[in-house]
Enzyme design. Sequence first.
Site, short mmCIF file in Angstrom:
data_model
loop_
_atom_site.label_atom_id
_atom_site.label_comp_id
_atom_site.label_asym_id
_atom_site.label_seq_id
_atom_site.Cartn_x
_atom_site.Cartn_y
_atom_site.Cartn_z
N ARG A 24 43.86 -64.88 43.07
CA ARG A 24 44.16 -65.57 44.34
C ARG A 24 44.51 -67.03 44.06
NH1 ARG A 24 43.03 -70.01 47.06
NH2 ARG A 24 40.81 -69.78 46.67
N ASP A 25 43.50 -67.84 43.78
CA ASP A 25 43.76 -69.27 43.53
C ASP A 25 44.68 -69.42 42.32
OD1 ASP A 25 43.55 -72.05 43.57
OD2 ASP A 25 41.39 -72.03 43.89
N HIS A 217 32.92 -74.47 43.68
CA HIS A 217 34.30 -74.13 43.27
C HIS A 217 34.93 -75.41 42.71
CE1 HIS A 217 38.33 -72.12 44.35
NE2 HIS A 217 38.69 -73.39 44.20
N CYS A 250 45.76 -75.52 44.65
CA CYS A 250 46.29 -75.37 46.01
C CYS A 250 47.65 -76.06 46.07
CB CYS A 250 45.32 -76.00 47.01
SG CYS A 250 45.98 -76.03 48.68
C1 LIG Z 1 47.76 -71.33 58.07
C2 LIG Z 1 49.12 -70.76 58.30
C3 LIG Z 1 49.01 -69.31 58.58
C4 LIG Z 1 49.77 -71.42 59.50
O1 LIG Z 1 51.13 -71.16 59.45
P1 LIG Z 1 52.12 -71.69 60.52
O2 LIG Z 1 53.48 -71.50 59.99
O3 LIG Z 1 51.75 -73.04 60.99
O4 LIG Z 1 51.71 -70.74 61.65
P2 LIG Z 1 52.36 -69.73 62.54
O5 LIG Z 1 51.20 -69.05 63.16
O6 LIG Z 1 53.36 -70.43 63.41
O7 LIG Z 1 53.15 -68.68 61.63
C5 LIG Z 1 54.40 -68.88 61.02
C6 LIG Z 1 54.86 -67.58 60.43
O8 LIG Z 1 53.91 -67.12 59.47
C7 LIG Z 1 53.42 -65.86 59.89
N1 LIG Z 1 52.00 -65.80 59.61
C8 LIG Z 1 51.05 -66.67 60.01
N2 LIG Z 1 49.88 -66.31 59.51
C9 LIG Z 1 50.08 -65.19 58.78
C10 LIG Z 1 49.23 -64.38 58.02
N3 LIG Z 1 47.95 -64.63 57.91
N4 LIG Z 1 49.77 -63.33 57.39
C11 LIG Z 1 51.09 -63.05 57.50
N5 LIG Z 1 51.95 -63.82 58.19
C12 LIG Z 1 51.44 -64.87 58.84
C13 LIG Z 1 53.67 -65.79 61.36
O9 LIG Z 1 53.73 -64.44 61.78
C14 LIG Z 1 55.00 -66.49 61.46
O10 LIG Z 1 56.02 -65.63 61.02
P3 LIG Z 1 57.50 -65.70 61.67
O11 LIG Z 1 57.29 -65.48 63.11
O12 LIG Z 1 58.02 -67.09 61.36
O13 LIG Z 1 58.24 -64.62 60.94
C15 LIG Z 1 50.05 -70.96 57.09
O14 LIG Z 1 50.33 -72.32 56.94
C16 LIG Z 1 49.44 -70.40 55.87
O15 LIG Z 1 49.32 -69.19 55.69
N6 LIG Z 1 49.07 -71.27 54.96
C17 LIG Z 1 48.45 -70.79 53.75
C18 LIG Z 1 47.98 -71.92 53.00
C19 LIG Z 1 47.34 -71.44 51.73
O16 LIG Z 1 47.26 -70.28 51.40
N7 LIG Z 1 46.90 -72.44 50.95
C20 LIG Z 1 46.27 -72.16 49.69
C21 LIG Z 1 44.94 -71.54 49.85
S1 LIG Z 1 43.66 -72.67 50.25
C22 LIG Z 1 43.16 -73.27 48.72
O17 LIG Z 1 43.79 -73.03 47.73
C23 LIG Z 1 41.89 -74.04 48.63
C24 LIG Z 1 40.75 -73.21 48.06
C25 LIG Z 1 40.31 -72.12 49.00
O18 LIG Z 1 41.11 -72.60 46.84
C26 LIG Z 1 39.54 -74.09 47.79
C27 LIG Z 1 39.83 -75.43 47.16
O19 LIG Z 1 40.00 -75.55 45.94
O20 LIG Z 1 39.87 -76.38 47.95
#
Ligand SMILES: CC(C)(COP(=O)([O-])OP(=O)([O-])OC[C@H]1O[C@@H](n2cnc3c(N)ncnc32)[C@H](O)[C@@H]1OP(=O)([O-])[O-])[C@@H](O)C(=O)NCCC(=O)NCCSC(=O)C[C@@](C)(O)CC(=O)[O-]
Length: 329
Positions: A24-25, A217, A250
């Site tokens: 994942r990460d 983490h 991230c």
């Molecule tokens: C948060 C959102 C969803 C907001 O995304 P958004 O674009 O602001 O929101 P939206 O609700 O307007 O959705 C836009 C499009 O994405 C689709 N959509 C929306 N949600 C989903 C979903 N769940 N699964 C599938 N599709 C999805 C939704 O259906 C739409 O599709 P369209 O109509 O344009 O075709 C988006 O910005 C997103 O998914 N971001 C992911 C960010 C991410 O994964 N970051 C890395 C992980 S966090 C991390 O690494 C930190 C961690 C955990 O490791 C700990 C650390 O070290 O700090």
Amino acid sequence: MSNGTVSLWNGEGRRIHIQEVGTRDGLQAEEAFVPTEDKIALVDALSATGLAKIEVTSFVSPKAIPALRDGEQVMREITRVPGVVYSALVPNIRGAERAIDANTDEFNLVMSASESHNLSNLRMTRAQSFAALSEVSALARQAGAAVNVSLSCVFGCPMEGDVPEATVLDWCARYIEELGAGGVTLCDTTGMAFPTQVAALTRAFRARWPQTELTLHFHNTRGLGLANVMAAIDAGADRFDASLGGIGGCPYAPGASGNVCTEEIVHALALMGYDCGVDLERLVSAAKRLPPLLGHDIPSQIVKAGRRLDLHPRPADFEAIRERALGRA
Ligand SMILES: CC(C)(COP(=O)([O-])OP(=O)([O-])OC[C@H]1O[C@@H](n2cnc3c(N)ncnc32)[C@H](O)[C@@H]1OP(=O)([O-])[O-])[C@@H](O)C(=O)NCCC(=O)NCCSC(=O)C[C@@](C)(O)CC(=O)[O-]
């Protein structure tokens, strides 16, 4: 804990739980799309190592994280080993629905202690994230899945600087006491944590929520990963995320780089007498699969240098050297 009777430096068989986040990460920011069947094979290889928990994928927007757009298929097609918890990162209701469809054991909810990072990463304010996560956790509960919350940037935000400890603990209280989360992960998103700070926050958390599953983490961005792990153990932690090969980061956190490396942490803790319950040889062979899949080298020092007692042959002319040294040639 170093309370005068138990030494930090001698694990004496104490159990430390290592949770793998490499698929994942680790994969989320990679340019190369690792083929679905290779992701499944990687998770299956990890399942055979004895790891406590594997964060298999994330159910986030495929536009935000194209590398993990095959999350459902991976989660459905891995071979589940009894006792291993198969987790996935879930940011919103759409993600929760996907996670339920794919039969995910644990939902790892995510938000940031820093408003700037939460907006950059999740496009929501922290208040909006909390509201979304409340709905997600209700759905998870209905589906019988466990809920963990990963709180990013608790040791510092690359855009805002230090995040006050009180802010971090307030968010933890809301997850545990309002949302009923069974576990919280304190995340050092961009390697800003240092050992004294880690020990203080771990102690504060443990004192307030002794029964809640606490995970640390760390990212090794500034080389402090193992020191931070040791400081957290000293302060009462026994559960850590780590990433195979040391890959990860991230993509929405400026300056992010790899997580602490699973095989490095397991190797170091084993030398000190801790029991991670993990087969290091299998872990290293899983890590060796990564460079060809990713198309680049990986940070892992254990893959590069081998384990401490992986010995090398003597020089080819060793006998001649000895004979000369002993004056016999
Ligand atoms: C948060 C959102 C969803 C907001 O995304 P958004 O674009 O602001 O929101 P939206 O609700 O307007 O959705 C836009 C499009 O994405 C689709 N959509 C929306 N949600 C989903 C979903 N769940 N699964 C599938 N599709 C999805 C939704 O259906 C739409 O599709 P369209 O109509 O344009 O075709 C988006 O910005 C997103 O998914 N971001 C992911 C960010 C991410 O994964 N970051 C890395 C992980 S966090 C991390 O690494 C930190 C961690 C955990 O490791 C700990 C650390 O070290 O700090």
